[in-house]
Design a protein around this motif. Sequence first.
Motif, mmCIF file in Angstrom:
data_model
loop_
_atom_site.group_PDB
_atom_site.id
_atom_site.type_symbol
_atom_site.label_atom_id
_atom_site.label_comp_id
_atom_site.label_asym_id
_atom_site.label_seq_id
_atom_site.Cartn_x
_atom_site.Cartn_y
_atom_site.Cartn_z
ATOM 1 N N PRO A 8 26.148 28.274 34.477
ATOM 2 C CA PRO A 8 25.468 26.977 34.303
ATOM 3 C C PRO A 8 23.991 26.941 34.661
ATOM 4 N N ASN A 9 23.548 27.749 35.627
ATOM 5 C CA ASN A 9 22.121 27.768 35.948
ATOM 6 C C ASN A 9 21.735 29.150 36.483
ATOM 7 N N ARG A 10 20.494 29.298 36.915
ATOM 8 C CA ARG A 10 19.970 30.612 37.267
ATOM 9 C C ARG A 10 20.039 30.935 38.764
ATOM 10 N N LEU A 11 20.783 30.147 39.519
ATOM 11 C CA LEU A 11 20.930 30.395 40.953
ATOM 12 C C LEU A 11 22.342 30.880 41.246
ATOM 13 N N ALA A 12 22.446 31.923 42.045
ATOM 14 C CA ALA A 12 23.754 32.496 42.362
ATOM 15 C C ALA A 12 23.895 32.702 43.860
ATOM 16 N N LYS A 13 25.092 32.426 44.368
ATOM 17 C CA LYS A 13 25.405 32.802 45.740
ATOM 18 C C LYS A 13 25.793 34.271 45.736
ATOM 19 N N ALA A 14 24.977 35.091 46.375
ATOM 20 C CA ALA A 14 25.296 36.508 46.473
ATOM 21 C C ALA A 14 26.455 36.712 47.448
ATOM 22 N N ALA A 15 27.113 37.840 47.332
ATOM 23 C CA ALA A 15 28.258 38.132 48.193
ATOM 24 C C ALA A 15 27.837 38.256 49.649
ATOM 25 N N LEU A 16 28.622 37.654 50.518
ATOM 26 C CA LEU A 16 28.452 37.761 51.962
ATOM 27 C C LEU A 16 29.834 38.006 52.545
ATOM 28 N N SER A 17 29.988 39.042 53.343
ATOM 29 C CA SER A 17 31.301 39.327 53.913
ATOM 30 C C SER A 17 31.638 38.267 54.947
ATOM 31 N N GLU A 18 32.633 37.445 54.637
ATOM 32 C CA GLU A 18 32.899 36.255 55.431
ATOM 33 C C GLU A 18 33.610 36.538 56.749
ATOM 34 N N GLY A 19 34.485 37.549 56.787
ATOM 35 C CA GLY A 19 35.247 37.842 58.000
ATOM 36 C C GLY A 19 36.225 36.735 58.359
ATOM 37 N N LEU A 20 36.841 36.112 57.351
ATOM 38 C CA LEU A 20 37.664 34.928 57.589
ATOM 39 C C LEU A 20 39.090 35.067 57.072
ATOM 40 N N GLY A 21 39.477 36.272 56.657
ATOM 41 C CA GLY A 21 40.846 36.463 56.197
ATOM 42 C C GLY A 21 41.842 36.401 57.349
ATOM 43 N N ARG A 22 43.103 36.183 57.013
ATOM 44 C CA ARG A 22 44.155 36.186 58.030
ATOM 45 C C ARG A 22 44.401 37.602 58.548
ATOM 46 N N ARG A 23 45.190 37.684 59.612
ATOM 47 C CA ARG A 23 45.501 39.002 60.186
ATOM 48 C C ARG A 23 46.293 39.878 59.213
ATOM 49 N N ASP A 24 47.006 39.242 58.288
ATOM 50 C CA ASP A 24 47.747 40.025 57.292
ATOM 51 C C ASP A 24 46.911 40.290 56.044
ATOM 52 N N PHE A 25 45.592 40.032 56.131
ATOM 53 C CA PHE A 25 44.609 40.330 55.082
ATOM 54 C C PHE A 25 44.660 39.364 53.898
ATOM 55 N N THR A 26 45.436 38.292 54.004
ATOM 56 C CA THR A 26 45.466 37.306 52.927
ATOM 57 C C THR A 26 44.422 36.228 53.195
ATOM 58 N N PRO A 27 43.924 35.562 52.152
ATOM 59 C CA PRO A 27 42.999 34.450 52.367
ATOM 60 C C PRO A 27 43.765 33.275 52.952
ATOM 61 N N GLY A 28 43.128 32.547 53.822
ATOM 62 C CA GLY A 28 43.778 31.403 54.461
ATOM 63 C C GLY A 28 42.890 30.185 54.452
ATOM 64 N N SER A 29 43.194 29.243 55.328
ATOM 65 C CA SER A 29 42.490 27.961 55.325
ATOM 66 C C SER A 29 41.020 28.106 55.675
ATOM 67 N N ARG A 30 40.670 29.062 56.538
ATOM 68 C CA ARG A 30 39.271 29.164 56.967
ATOM 69 C C ARG A 30 38.357 29.552 55.805
ATOM 70 N N ILE A 31 38.756 30.555 55.036
ATOM 71 C CA ILE A 31 37.892 30.972 53.924
ATOM 72 C C ILE A 31 37.866 29.896 52.839
ATOM 73 N N LYS A 32 38.968 29.177 52.680
ATOM 74 C CA LYS A 32 38.992 28.078 51.708
ATOM 75 C C LYS A 32 38.068 26.946 52.159
ATOM 76 N N ASN A 33 38.056 26.661 53.460
ATOM 77 C CA ASN A 33 37.153 25.628 53.978
ATOM 78 C C ASN A 33 35.694 25.987 53.724
ATOM 79 N N LEU A 34 35.362 27.258 53.927
ATOM 80 C CA LEU A 34 33.985 27.694 53.692
ATOM 81 C C LEU A 34 33.597 27.487 52.232
ATOM 82 N N TYR A 35 34.470 27.898 51.316
ATOM 83 C CA TYR A 35 34.134 27.761 49.895
ATOM 84 C C TYR A 35 34.237 26.317 49.422
ATOM 85 N N ARG A 36 34.999 25.493 50.123
ATOM 86 C CA ARG A 36 34.981 24.057 49.837
ATOM 87 C C ARG A 36 33.600 23.485 50.147
#
Length: 411
Positions: free
Chosen positions: A21-49
């Motif tokens: 849609p436009n010329r601005l992009a969020k570059a990748a940043l290692s969030e360090g917010l996955g669960r202990r079992d390596f699945t995405p959880g509420s914390r990473i979803k909150n950040l992207y919300r």
Amino acid sequence: MTRDQSILAQPLELPNGFVIPNRLAKAALSEGLGRRDFTPGSRIKNLYRRWASSGVGLSITGNVMVDRTAIGEPGNVVVEDERSADDLAEWAQIAKAGGSKVWVQINHPGRQTPRTLTAHPVAPSAVAVPGTGGLFAEPRALTEAEIEDLIRRFATTARIVTGAGFDGVQIHGAHGYLISQFLSPLSNQRTDAWGGTPEKRRRFVLEVLRAIRAEVGQQTPVAIKLNSADFQKGGFGEEESLEVVHALAEEGLDLLEISGGTYTSAAMLGVDPSLKASTRRREAYFLAYAERVRAELPTLPLMLTGGFRTAGGMVDAVESGAVDLVGLGRPLTVQPDFPAQLLAGRADESVVNPRRSGIRMLDSLTELTYYSVQMWRMAKGKEPAPDRHAALNVTQYLLNNGLESLRSPRG
């Protein structure tokens, strides 16, 4: 919006018809917010919300690893099978809610993983990460069968995340991770079909691209983040990097994001002393390389990340034709609404102002912890605290991740 800034609001159509849609992009940043079992959880979803309303046309997630036995940083998300399909679908839906396209960055750390996370790392060759004081274990050289398995893993991860609703994928080929290790003659000392010449060193990344394309098809964007150089004597340099770009373009790469450096020579953070002073002062650290790529491959879409802070710098980079997308990483951890404000003409400069002491390792540490802590705050529903003292950020980082993660790469 001023007339000059309007170019940043223009959509970008990739050669395969996919529209950003436009010329601005969020570059990748290692969030360090996955669960202990390596699945995405509420914390990473909150950040992207929180980031969903940032105004960027494209958002690229941080490291999603392809193998749970090879973790680059604490809190990595790993996708190697369908077990987290529902979580991934919810993450994608949340991240796309504001209208931006969202791609997943896919990665494998190779030798670049703290020994407390991966006791027996693998790499192209049995060459340890230099200058790390023993934080990283010496890797074992991959067998040819293991190399083929890793190629399959990259493709499997791409298929799963795009099937879950993400719009595309980005291969992480920079910053000293596994693909970067295959490309560098310093870390790839093989003499078989996977090393020994520039052509053989780039075989791995080309096979990864081909395997991913076979899984996701032509209409799904496949991008790569690639070093312009690794800024190490005898390592991966600009001339060889250009050869790799040509080879990737011939394979139908949809977008190239340009970066540079490794975590022992952190050019992507602008703190490495090997960068010329003029390069550190200007906004786009790798703009000269981008201009070289544009001259040789005028139709390949380019994204440039590293150092952008002002509307003028971004407009100049796009208006000149040197790049198509401006990558913003650190500004979005401190000012999550900065792109929307920029596009609306309500802001023309990011408040990101790295605190530098002149001590290379200290500067890298305080920067990495500073931006990580801002993301963690948003993951808890809080707003960033850009004026928080560096000592508090380092303390929180240590308590969260432990001493072993201090030299872990973050993006």
